[in-house]
Design a protein around this motif. Sequence first.
Motif, PDB file in Angstrom:
ATOM      1  N   MET A   1       5.359  71.679  29.604  1.00  0.00           N
ATOM      2  CA  MET A   1       5.785  70.802  30.870  1.00  0.00           C
ATOM      3  C   MET A   1       6.984  70.290  30.619  1.00  0.00           C
ATOM      4  O   MET A   1       7.679  70.137  29.546  1.00  0.00           O
ATOM      5  CB  MET A   1       4.883  69.965  31.030  1.00  0.00           C
ATOM      6  CG  MET A   1       4.864  68.844  30.014  1.00  0.00           C
ATOM      7  SD  MET A   1       3.449  67.696  30.477  1.00  0.00           S
ATOM      8  CE  MET A   1       3.943  66.394  29.310  1.00  0.00           C
ATOM      9  N   LYS A   2       7.847  70.320  31.814  1.00  0.00           N
ATOM     10  CA  LYS A   2       9.111  69.490  31.939  1.00  0.00           C
ATOM     11  C   LYS A   2       9.083  68.072  31.127  1.00  0.00           C
ATOM     12  O   LYS A   2       8.052  67.336  31.474  1.00  0.00           O
ATOM     13  CB  LYS A   2       9.562  69.251  33.326  1.00  0.00           C
ATOM     14  CG  LYS A   2       9.713  70.583  34.064  1.00  0.00           C
ATOM     15  CD  LYS A   2      10.564  70.384  35.250  1.00  0.00           C
ATOM     16  CE  LYS A   2       9.647  69.909  36.239  1.00  0.00           C
ATOM     17  NZ  LYS A   2       9.942  69.707  37.695  1.00  0.00           N
ATOM     18  N   SER A   3      10.115  68.067  30.215  1.00  0.00           N
ATOM     19  CA  SER A   3      10.172  66.664  29.531  1.00  0.00           C
ATOM     20  C   SER A   3       9.791  65.540  30.264  1.00  0.00           C
ATOM     21  O   SER A   3       9.272  64.331  30.001  1.00  0.00           O
ATOM     22  CB  SER A   3      11.425  66.720  28.577  1.00  0.00           C
ATOM     23  OG  SER A   3      11.070  65.412  27.826  1.00  0.00           O
ATOM     24  N   ILE A   4      10.692  65.499  31.394  1.00  0.00           N
ATOM     25  CA  ILE A   4      10.494  64.407  32.232  1.00  0.00           C
ATOM     26  C   ILE A   4       9.207  63.843  32.851  1.00  0.00           C
ATOM     27  O   ILE A   4       8.791  62.596  33.075  1.00  0.00           O
ATOM     28  CB  ILE A   4      11.453  64.418  33.579  1.00  0.00           C
ATOM     29  CG1 ILE A   4      11.825  63.001  34.221  1.00  0.00           C
ATOM     30  CG2 ILE A   4      10.781  65.401  34.452  1.00  0.00           C
ATOM     31  CD1 ILE A   4      12.847  63.364  35.260  1.00  0.00           C
ATOM     32  N   LEU A   5       8.206  64.745  32.893  1.00  0.00           N
ATOM     33  CA  LEU A   5       7.065  64.406  33.275  1.00  0.00           C
ATOM     34  C   LEU A   5       6.204  63.620  32.277  1.00  0.00           C
ATOM     35  O   LEU A   5       5.065  62.997  32.728  1.00  0.00           O
ATOM     36  CB  LEU A   5       5.932  66.021  33.408  1.00  0.00           C
ATOM     37  CG  LEU A   5       6.377  66.686  34.731  1.00  0.00           C
ATOM     38  CD1 LEU A   5       5.496  67.955  34.716  1.00  0.00           C
ATOM     39  CD2 LEU A   5       6.225  65.791  35.949  1.00  0.00           C
ATOM     40  N   LYS A   6       6.519  63.558  30.984  1.00  0.00           N
ATOM     41  CA  LYS A   6       5.666  62.674  30.168  1.00  0.00           C
ATOM     42  C   LYS A   6       6.003  61.294  30.525  1.00  0.00           C
ATOM     43  O   LYS A   6       5.099  60.314  29.857  1.00  0.00           O
ATOM     44  CB  LYS A   6       6.266  62.954  28.548  1.00  0.00           C
ATOM     45  CG  LYS A   6       7.820  62.568  28.415  1.00  0.00           C
ATOM     46  CD  LYS A   6       7.989  63.019  26.838  1.00  0.00           C
ATOM     47  CE  LYS A   6       9.480  62.606  26.499  1.00  0.00           C
ATOM     48  NZ  LYS A   6       9.672  63.037  25.215  1.00  0.00           N
TER      49      LYS A   6
ATOM     50  N   ILE B   1       1.957  78.605  30.217  1.00  0.00           N
ATOM     51  CA  ILE B   1       3.300  78.785  30.157  1.00  0.00           C
ATOM     52  C   ILE B   1       3.518  79.480  31.603  1.00  0.00           C
ATOM     53  O   ILE B   1       2.857  80.486  31.770  1.00  0.00           O
ATOM     54  CB  ILE B   1       4.088  79.313  29.240  1.00  0.00           C
ATOM     55  CG1 ILE B   1       5.554  79.428  29.254  1.00  0.00           C
ATOM     56  CG2 ILE B   1       3.725  80.785  28.980  1.00  0.00           C
ATOM     57  CD1 ILE B   1       6.333  79.728  27.876  1.00  0.00           C
ATOM     58  N   TYR B   2       4.719  78.890  31.979  1.00  0.00           N
ATOM     59  CA  TYR B   2       5.187  79.741  33.386  1.00  0.00           C
ATOM     60  C   TYR B   2       6.582  80.379  33.167  1.00  0.00           C
ATOM     61  O   TYR B   2       7.552  79.874  32.967  1.00  0.00           O
ATOM     62  CB  TYR B   2       5.280  78.598  34.685  1.00  0.00           C
ATOM     63  CG  TYR B   2       4.113  77.970  35.185  1.00  0.00           C
ATOM     64  CD1 TYR B   2       3.393  78.652  35.679  1.00  0.00           C
ATOM     65  CD2 TYR B   2       3.901  76.664  34.821  1.00  0.00           C
ATOM     66  CE1 TYR B   2       2.175  78.204  36.220  1.00  0.00           C
ATOM     67  CE2 TYR B   2       2.832  76.078  35.168  1.00  0.00           C
ATOM     68  CZ  TYR B   2       1.896  76.666  35.859  1.00  0.00           C
ATOM     69  OH  TYR B   2       0.708  75.980  36.043  1.00  0.00           O
ATOM     70  N   PRO B   3       6.375  81.674  32.961  1.00  0.00           N
ATOM     71  CA  PRO B   3       7.649  82.585  32.539  1.00  0.00           C
ATOM     72  C   PRO B   3       8.715  82.396  33.431  1.00  0.00           C
ATOM     73  O   PRO B   3       9.989  82.673  32.941  1.00  0.00           O
ATOM     74  CB  PRO B   3       7.063  84.059  32.478  1.00  0.00           C
ATOM     75  CG  PRO B   3       5.638  83.786  32.382  1.00  0.00           C
ATOM     76  CD  PRO B   3       5.060  82.493  33.188  1.00  0.00           C
TER      77      PRO B   3
ATOM     78  N   ILE C   1       3.069  70.188  25.747  1.00  0.00           N
ATOM     79  CA  ILE C   1       4.239  70.164  25.056  1.00  0.00           C
ATOM     80  C   ILE C   1       5.504  69.931  25.829  1.00  0.00           C
ATOM     81  O   ILE C   1       5.823  71.059  26.608  1.00  0.00           O
ATOM     82  CB  ILE C   1       4.338  71.541  24.198  1.00  0.00           C
ATOM     83  CG1 ILE C   1       3.062  71.639  23.325  1.00  0.00           C
ATOM     84  CG2 ILE C   1       5.902  71.624  23.386  1.00  0.00           C
ATOM     85  CD1 ILE C   1       2.875  72.993  22.741  1.00  0.00           C
ATOM     86  N   PRO C   2       6.196  68.799  25.558  1.00  0.00           N
ATOM     87  CA  PRO C   2       7.320  68.645  26.766  1.00  0.00           C
ATOM     88  C   PRO C   2       8.566  69.512  26.191  1.00  0.00           C
ATOM     89  O   PRO C   2       8.817  69.523  25.199  1.00  0.00           O
ATOM     90  CB  PRO C   2       7.828  67.113  26.230  1.00  0.00           C
ATOM     91  CG  PRO C   2       6.444  66.498  25.934  1.00  0.00           C
ATOM     92  CD  PRO C   2       5.807  67.774  24.918  1.00  0.00           C
ATOM     93  N   VAL C   3       9.129  70.071  27.162  1.00  0.00           N
ATOM     94  CA  VAL C   3      10.485  70.844  26.939  1.00  0.00           C
ATOM     95  C   VAL C   3      11.498  70.455  27.997  1.00  0.00           C
ATOM     96  O   VAL C   3      11.442  70.079  28.902  1.00  0.00           O
ATOM     97  CB  VAL C   3       9.907  72.278  27.334  1.00  0.00           C
ATOM     98  CG1 VAL C   3      11.413  73.235  27.126  1.00  0.00           C
ATOM     99  CG2 VAL C   3       9.125  72.964  26.488  1.00  0.00           C
ATOM    100  N   ASN C   4      12.680  70.017  27.186  1.00  0.00           N
ATOM    101  CA  ASN C   4      13.852  69.707  27.862  1.00  0.00           C
ATOM    102  C   ASN C   4      14.619  70.840  28.398  1.00  0.00           C
ATOM    103  O   ASN C   4      14.834  71.877  27.860  1.00  0.00           O
ATOM    104  CB  ASN C   4      14.809  68.969  26.708  1.00  0.00           C
ATOM    105  CG  ASN C   4      14.513  67.549  26.447  1.00  0.00           C
ATOM    106  OD1 ASN C   4      13.809  66.860  27.038  1.00  0.00           O
ATOM    107  ND2 ASN C   4      14.455  67.539  25.124  1.00  0.00           N
TER     108      ASN C   4
END
Length: 243
Positions: free
Chosen positions: A99-104, A149-151, A119-122
Amino acid sequence: MKYAIQWLRCLVFNAQMYIAMLVVGVLYMPAAIISRNGAIAACHAYCRWIGWTASWMIGLKCEIRGEPPTDEVMVAAKHQSFLDVLMIYGAIPRGKFIMKSILKYAPIIGQFGLRIGCIPVNRGKRGVAVKQMLADVKAGRALPGQLIIYPQGTRIPPGEKRPYKIGTGALYRELGQPVVPVATNVGVFWPKRGVYRKPGTAVFEFLPRIAPGLDVNEFMKRLETDIESASDRLNKEAGFERP
């Protein structure tokens, strides 16, 4: 008049969707703190609630096709709306998203997302994030389950083409897990933006697995072909015609 009535029904549905998120979050918070299973139960309860309320409040039914996985796999899905997040997660036992890191930092979504193993991703640092995620998996720190995951990395409206990001291929190569593609036509009924949702039947189809061991380029080509062709078929089934 018919459009106005449906728009008002959608407005009420959208409001209760966020209220329900708060209620479920508060009710399940003690269980989620005690155990990851409590957080998973909360998320599944919320998914069921939204699927049920959508069916009678706005006339949007959800249909799951194919065989949702229950083992350790990657789930690579077409992303068209918030509803596909809920329905795909609700169909599998222990899903976890990249997921997008900001969502955490988002209330409830962030806390429960981290608790179920997301798993947050920047954005803009995706290569570094993938490497860190792989390191976590190999070190045994990542929780077991189905990695979603959304490719394409974001919501893509029906009929619009966007490239598939190579990070999915890197995960496929390094994790050595089967990949289950998922196609959908939910965007025909639930657009990326706005209040209005069309009545109908949104389909979420789990497609045949792609076994590990392919060359990354071959895998990416097959993944895109499988998801896009199936999604186009479902879009046409829902009455959507490409402009």
